[in-house]
Structure formats: structure tokens, C-alpha cells
Design a protein around this motif. Sequence first.
Motif, PDB file in Angstrom:
ATOM      1  N   ALA A   8       0.814  -1.220   0.000  1.00 20.30           N
ATOM      2  CA  ALA A   8       0.000   0.000   0.000  1.00 20.30           C
ATOM      3  C   ALA A   8       0.845   1.267   0.000  1.00 20.30           C
ATOM      4  CB  ALA A   8      -0.943   0.000   1.204  1.00 20.30           C
ATOM      5  N   TYR A   9       2.054   1.231   0.564  1.00 16.52           N
ATOM      6  CA  TYR A   9       2.924   2.412   0.594  1.00 16.52           C
ATOM      7  C   TYR A   9       3.435   2.788  -0.797  1.00 16.52           C
ATOM      8  CZ  TYR A   9       2.911   1.974   5.669  1.00 16.52           C
ATOM      9  OH  TYR A   9       2.527   1.912   6.983  1.00 16.52           O
ATOM     10  N   LEU A  10       3.386   1.858  -1.741  1.00 16.08           N
ATOM     11  CA  LEU A  10       3.850   2.144  -3.101  1.00 16.08           C
ATOM     12  C   LEU A  10       2.937   3.134  -3.833  1.00 16.08           C
ATOM     13  CD1 LEU A  10       4.901  -1.462  -4.210  1.00 16.08           C
ATOM     14  CD2 LEU A  10       6.393   0.410  -3.446  1.00 16.08           C
ATOM     15  N   TYR A  11       1.727   3.310  -3.376  1.00 17.57           N
ATOM     16  CA  TYR A  11       0.780   4.235  -3.994  1.00 17.57           C
ATOM     17  C   TYR A  11       1.089   5.699  -3.673  1.00 17.57           C
ATOM     18  CZ  TYR A  11      -2.409   0.335  -4.923  1.00 17.57           C
ATOM     19  OH  TYR A  11      -2.971  -0.820  -5.377  1.00 17.57           O
ATOM     20  N   ASP A  12       1.708   5.942  -2.529  1.00 20.57           N
ATOM     21  CA  ASP A  12       1.812   7.299  -1.989  1.00 20.57           C
ATOM     22  C   ASP A  12       2.559   8.270  -2.895  1.00 20.57           C
ATOM     23  OD1 ASP A  12       0.384   6.399   0.213  1.00 20.57           O
ATOM     24  OD2 ASP A  12       2.216   5.825   1.278  1.00 20.57           O
ATOM     25  N   ALA A  13       3.615   7.802  -3.551  1.00 19.34           N
ATOM     26  CA  ALA A  13       4.384   8.685  -4.434  1.00 19.34           C
ATOM     27  C   ALA A  13       3.551   9.165  -5.614  1.00 19.34           C
ATOM     28  CB  ALA A  13       5.638   7.975  -4.925  1.00 19.34           C
ATOM     29  N   GLU A  14       2.500   8.444  -5.971  1.00 12.77           N
ATOM     30  CA  GLU A  14       1.584   8.867  -7.042  1.00 12.77           C
ATOM     31  C   GLU A  14       0.419   9.686  -6.494  1.00 12.77           C
ATOM     32  OE1 GLU A  14       0.182   5.351  -8.965  1.00 12.77           O
ATOM     33  OE2 GLU A  14       2.181   4.683  -9.539  1.00 12.77           O
ATOM     34  N   ILE A  15      -0.069   9.310  -5.330  1.00 14.74           N
ATOM     35  CA  ILE A  15      -1.259   9.954  -4.770  1.00 14.74           C
ATOM     36  C   ILE A  15      -0.990  11.406  -4.382  1.00 14.74           C
ATOM     37  CG2 ILE A  15      -2.799   9.997  -2.762  1.00 14.74           C
ATOM     38  CD1 ILE A  15      -2.786   6.929  -2.850  1.00 14.74           C
ATOM     39  N   ILE A  16       0.086  11.670  -3.676  1.00 16.07           N
ATOM     40  CA  ILE A  16       0.315  13.018  -3.134  1.00 16.07           C
ATOM     41  C   ILE A  16       0.449  14.065  -4.239  1.00 16.07           C
ATOM     42  CG2 ILE A  16       1.869  14.419  -1.718  1.00 16.07           C
ATOM     43  CD1 ILE A  16      -0.159  12.552  -0.204  1.00 16.07           C
ATOM     44  N   PRO A  17       1.155  13.820  -5.345  1.00 17.97           N
ATOM     45  CA  PRO A  17       1.139  14.813  -6.435  1.00 17.97           C
ATOM     46  C   PRO A  17      -0.261  15.015  -7.035  1.00 17.97           C
ATOM     47  CG  PRO A  17       3.020  13.367  -6.671  1.00 17.97           C
ATOM     48  CD  PRO A  17       2.161  12.783  -5.580  1.00 17.97           C
ATOM     49  N   ARG A  18      -1.079  13.958  -7.063  1.00 24.34           N
ATOM     50  CA  ARG A  18      -2.456  14.110  -7.564  1.00 24.34           C
ATOM     51  C   ARG A  18      -3.280  14.947  -6.597  1.00 24.34           C
ATOM     52  NH1 ARG A  18      -2.483   8.296  -8.830  1.00 24.34           N
ATOM     53  NH2 ARG A  18      -4.146   8.061  -7.313  1.00 24.34           N
ATOM     54  N   VAL A  19      -3.034  14.791  -5.300  1.00 27.44           N
ATOM     55  CA  VAL A  19      -3.723  15.615  -4.300  1.00 27.44           C
ATOM     56  C   VAL A  19      -3.340  17.079  -4.501  1.00 27.44           C
ATOM     57  CG1 VAL A  19      -3.867  16.148  -1.831  1.00 27.44           C
ATOM     58  CG2 VAL A  19      -3.982  13.767  -2.598  1.00 27.44           C
ATOM     59  N   GLN A  20      -2.057  17.344  -4.658  1.00 29.93           N
ATOM     60  CA  GLN A  20      -1.596  18.712  -4.891  1.00 29.93           C
ATOM     61  C   GLN A  20      -2.260  19.308  -6.132  1.00 29.93           C
ATOM     62  OE1 GLN A  20       2.521  19.136  -6.128  1.00 29.93           O
ATOM     63  NE2 GLN A  20       2.622  21.199  -5.257  1.00 29.93           N
ATOM     64  N   LYS A  21      -2.258  18.564  -7.204  1.00 26.96           N
ATOM     65  CA  LYS A  21      -2.846  19.043  -8.465  1.00 26.96           C
ATOM     66  C   LYS A  21      -4.341  19.329  -8.298  1.00 26.96           C
ATOM     67  CE  LYS A  21      -2.834  17.831 -13.344  1.00 26.96           C
ATOM     68  NZ  LYS A  21      -2.404  16.833 -14.331  1.00 26.96           N
ATOM     69  N   ALA A  22      -5.061  18.456  -7.602  1.00 30.68           N
ATOM     70  CA  ALA A  22      -6.500  18.651  -7.405  1.00 30.68           C
ATOM     71  C   ALA A  22      -6.786  19.892  -6.570  1.00 30.68           C
ATOM     72  CB  ALA A  22      -7.106  17.412  -6.739  1.00 30.68           C
TER      73      ALA A  22
ATOM     74  N   GLU B 108       0.455  14.871   3.427  1.00 32.00           N
ATOM     75  CA  GLU B 108       1.357  13.759   3.721  1.00 32.00           C
ATOM     76  C   GLU B 108       0.649  12.462   3.342  1.00 32.00           C
ATOM     77  OE1 GLU B 108       3.174  11.581   7.682  1.00 32.00           O
ATOM     78  OE2 GLU B 108       2.707  13.714   7.787  1.00 32.00           O
ATOM     79  N   GLY B 109       1.406  11.506   2.815  1.00 36.84           N
ATOM     80  CA  GLY B 109       0.822  10.224   2.438  1.00 36.84           C
ATOM     81  C   GLY B 109       1.514   9.051   3.091  1.00 36.84           C
ATOM     82  N   GLN B 110       0.705   8.122   3.572  1.00 34.73           N
ATOM     83  CA  GLN B 110       1.193   6.856   4.117  1.00 34.73           C
ATOM     84  C   GLN B 110       0.148   5.784   3.860  1.00 34.73           C
ATOM     85  OE1 GLN B 110       2.287   6.759   8.238  1.00 34.73           O
ATOM     86  NE2 GLN B 110       3.633   8.524   8.079  1.00 34.73           N
ATOM     87  N   ARG B 111       0.518   4.754   3.094  1.00 33.47           N
ATOM     88  CA  ARG B 111      -0.288   3.570   2.767  1.00 33.47           C
ATOM     89  C   ARG B 111      -1.691   3.906   2.274  1.00 33.47           C
ATOM     90  NH1 ARG B 111      -0.653   3.544   8.184  1.00 33.47           N
ATOM     91  NH2 ARG B 111      -2.687   3.137   9.062  1.00 33.47           N
TER      92      ARG B 111
END
Length: 157
Positions: free
Chosen positions: A85-99, A114-117
Motif C-alpha cells: 500500500a505504501y507504493l501508492y503514496d508517491a503517485e497519490i500526493i502529487p495528484r492531491v496537490q494538483k486537485a 502527507e501520504g502513508q499507505r
Amino acid sequence: MPVVHLGALALTFVFLACAVQAETTPEQPANHFNDPFLQVTSAIADCPPEPGPLITLAQQQAEAHWRAERGTSCFRSGRCRLPNAYLYDAEIIPRVQKAILADGRFGDTSIWVEGQRRWVWLKGCVRRPEQAAALEQLVRGIDDVEAVINELKPRGP
């Protein structure tokens, strides 16, 4: 389809986390797990800066096992396509910033994420409580986000 040995994957995750800590002293807090953390907006001058996911080496060593276990349980249960699940975070946080930036309603805030799992922490300051609720709802709708922890504080106009 290749077979993923979850035990080997968990050990690899732990070894990578330990390699990150080699650059700091044992007592010096650092982002030992390389959890994504970034400031998205910065319009409220008196909003105290968020420190990020900083832990000591002792804390990192204490958390390594349960992080490996929790990270792989998502895959084992069929809830994740990636083996941890931690492998998703590097993709999720930039998408959160963009949104957040694309939305247009939050330019007068100071927000860190901040992202964790697949969990996203919203930290910092907003002008109104309604902004905190709107931000939480926005982030909940982003693909692969499992949970949102809203720690935003209203600071008034």
C-alpha cells in the motif's frame, strides 16, 4: 503472471527503509520511510509550518515490522493492485496537490499534505471550517485514496 513472494517483498521494504536512515544520526528525526510530504499552498502567514513525517531511528526500527505487515495486507486481501500500500503514496500526493490547486477555492490557505499507505493527512490552516470540509471531500474522491485525516485548523479572515 509472476508470483510475488510477500515475505521477500516485506524484507525488501524494511531494508530500503533502513538504507534511508544511514544518512542521519540515531537521535536526529528524519523522514526515514521517505513518506511523501509537501506544502501545497502558503497564503496564511501566521500558520505554523508542519514538520512532516519525522521520526528517530529508534522509532523507525520499532515501526518497520508493522509497516511491512500493514503495507502488504492490502495486497493479500485483494484491496490493492500493487504489492504494498505504501507504493501508492508517491503517485497519490502529487495528484492531491494538483486537485487542490486546480479546484480554485483554496488559494487563501496554507496546506501541507502527507501520504502513508493510501492515507492522506491534510495539515495546516484554512480561513473557514467549510474549507476544511471541502478539502477533505475533494481528496476523498481521488483515485487510490483509502482514508483522509483532516488536521486543518481554521484561522479566520
